[in-house]
Design an enzyme around this catalytic site. Structure first.
Site, short mmCIF file in Angstrom:
data_model
loop_
_atom_site.label_atom_id
_atom_site.label_comp_id
_atom_site.label_asym_id
_atom_site.label_seq_id
_atom_site.Cartn_x
_atom_site.Cartn_y
_atom_site.Cartn_z
CB ALA A 68 1.36 -1.84 7.07
CD GLU A 114 8.57 0.93 8.43
OE1 GLU A 114 7.45 0.48 8.14
OE2 GLU A 114 8.85 1.38 9.55
C1 HXC Z 1 -4.36 -0.67 1.84
C2 HXC Z 1 -3.94 0.44 -0.12
C3 HXC Z 1 -2.72 0.93 0.40
C4 HXC Z 1 -2.36 0.55 1.73
C5 HXC Z 1 -2.97 1.70 -1.61
N1 HXC Z 1 -4.05 0.95 -1.36
N2 HXC Z 1 -2.15 1.71 -0.55
N3 HXC Z 1 -4.74 -0.35 0.60
N4 HXC Z 1 -3.20 -0.26 2.41
N5 HXC Z 1 -1.22 0.92 2.28
C6 HXC Z 1 -5.17 0.69 -2.25
C7 HXC Z 1 -6.08 1.89 -2.37
O1 HXC Z 1 -6.97 1.94 -1.29
C8 HXC Z 1 -6.76 1.61 -3.67
O2 HXC Z 1 -7.77 0.65 -3.46
C9 HXC Z 1 -5.68 0.95 -4.51
O3 HXC Z 1 -4.70 0.48 -3.58
C10 HXC Z 1 -5.01 1.92 -5.45
O4 HXC Z 1 -4.53 3.03 -4.72
P1 HXC Z 1 -4.87 4.54 -5.13
O5 HXC Z 1 -4.74 5.35 -3.90
O6 HXC Z 1 -6.17 4.62 -5.84
O7 HXC Z 1 -3.72 4.85 -6.17
P2 HXC Z 1 -3.00 6.25 -6.47
O8 HXC Z 1 -4.03 7.36 -6.52
O9 HXC Z 1 -2.14 6.04 -7.65
O10 HXC Z 1 -2.10 6.56 -5.21
C11 HXC Z 1 -1.00 5.72 -4.91
C12 HXC Z 1 -0.49 6.01 -3.45
C13 HXC Z 1 -1.68 5.91 -2.49
C14 HXC Z 1 0.10 7.45 -3.44
C15 HXC Z 1 0.61 5.01 -3.17
O11 HXC Z 1 -2.34 4.65 -2.70
C16 HXC Z 1 -1.29 5.97 -1.06
O12 HXC Z 1 -1.01 7.04 -0.54
N6 HXC Z 1 -1.32 4.83 -0.36
C17 HXC Z 1 -1.09 4.76 1.05
C18 HXC Z 1 0.37 4.88 1.34
C19 HXC Z 1 0.62 4.85 2.84
O13 HXC Z 1 0.08 5.67 3.60
N7 HXC Z 1 1.42 3.87 3.30
C20 HXC Z 1 1.73 3.73 4.67
C21 HXC Z 1 0.79 2.76 5.27
S1 HXC Z 1 1.03 2.66 7.01
P3 HXC Z 1 -9.28 0.89 -4.00
O14 HXC Z 1 -10.02 -0.28 -3.42
O15 HXC Z 1 -9.71 2.20 -3.49
O16 HXC Z 1 -9.12 0.84 -5.48
C22 HXC Z 1 2.34 1.67 7.17
C23 HXC Z 1 2.72 1.44 8.57
C24 HXC Z 1 3.90 0.58 8.67
O17 HXC Z 1 2.93 1.18 6.27
C25 HXC Z 1 4.05 0.16 10.07
C26 HXC Z 1 4.90 -1.03 10.21
C27 HXC Z 1 4.86 -1.99 9.10
#
Ligand code: HXC
Length: 260
Positions: A68, A114
């Protein structure tokens, strides 16, 4: 050949397969509200379209979906998410009548994992990674992660993934039963399409019944599930397609299903 929204491309092949490609590369296909609404719109269209027999959801670029949208969620408080039943509409994917195959090409984190688990079949590229990292954000999975992951891979691995936030790679996902096939990245769509096209050749009436019966396994006791299955099996004898399928076998020809 259909339409492109702000975040998704929607197309179909001539073999009755609908394709939804998530394309929000700057945010690794993070599932903002607009993206999920476009996915729902595409699914509604495919479900209503008699020419489509199965649907594939995949991601363009490095991610299937990185979850998300964290930046969208950041400012929300309890009253806002509980009051509006935040994310309730995500359930649309699991309600699709036609079979949906997730072709997981890269990161499937949080809501991305999910979303894939809401689909009926999961194939993965060898570069795919699956995780429920919400715990690292101080929250928990909110679109079925604690439930569907546990049913798919069992308690210990699900607890490990949900409590530590650590992801698993495609090969472990295969061993754990989360996905049914892992292929090199450049063959993923092709493999997904082959299976989807086979499913789309079947009677749509029967695939819908079959999918419903399998899904009952997750929501009932064995005795109830077996009874439901038998009733649905009986019901297929009320269709022309059941007669056509058996006649085609007896006459050594290919069945020509008419979805009735
Ligand atoms: C918003 C996101 C994002 C997310 C990545 N980005 N994931 N933006 N929401 N979930 C954005 C980053 O901010 C970044 O933007 C760009 O995408 C590239 O990501 P990086 O982190 O620079 O890439 P990398 O270093 O290769 O790392 C990849 C990654 C990491 C390991 C996937 O992005 C990450 O950990 N993302 C979050 C994953 C996460 O926590 N997901 C769960 C979300 S909570 P900028 O602008 O900085 O370039 C969730 C709750 C669900 O899903 C509940 C019900 C639906």
């Amino acid at each position: 050949n259909r339409w492109s929204g702000e975040y998704v491309h929607v197309s179909h092949t001539d073999s009755k397969v609908g394709l939804i490609e998530l394309d929000r590369p700057k945010a690794l296909n993070a599932l903002c509200d607009g993206l999920m609404l476009e996915v729902a719109k595409a699914l509604d269209e495919f479900d209503a379209d008699k020419s489509i027999g199965a649907v594939i959801i995949t991601g363009r670029g490095r991610a299937f979906a990185a979850g998300a949208d964290i930046k969208e969620m950041l400012p929300l408080n309890y009253a806002q998410v509980a009051g509006g039943d935040f994310l309730a509409h995500w359930g649309r994917v699991s309600k699709n009548t036609k079979p949906v195959l997730a072709a997981v090409n890269g990161f499937a984190f949080g809501g991305g994992c999910e979303l894939a688990m809401m689909c009926d079949i999961m194939y993965a590229s060898d570069k795919a990674v699956f995780g429920q990292p919400e715990i690292k954000l101080g929250t928990i999975p909110g679109a079925g992660g604690t439930q569907r992951l546990t049913r798919a891979v069992g308690k210990s691995l699900s607890m490990e993934m949900c409590l530590s936030g650590e992801p698993i790679k495609a090969d472990q996902a295969l061993v754990a039963g989360l996905v049914s096939k892992v292929v090199p990245g450049d063959q993923l769509l092709n493999e997904a399409h082959k299976t989807a096209a086979k499913i789309a050749e079947m009677s749509q009436l029967t695939t819908a019944i079959c999918k419903e019966a399998v899904n009952v396994a997750f929501e009932s006791t064995l005795a109830e599930g077996v009874r439901f299955e038998r009733r649905m099996f009986h019901a297929t004898f009320g269709t022309e397609d059941r007669r056509e399928g058996m006649s085609a076998f007896a006459e050594k020809r290919k069945a020509n299903f008419k979805d009735c």
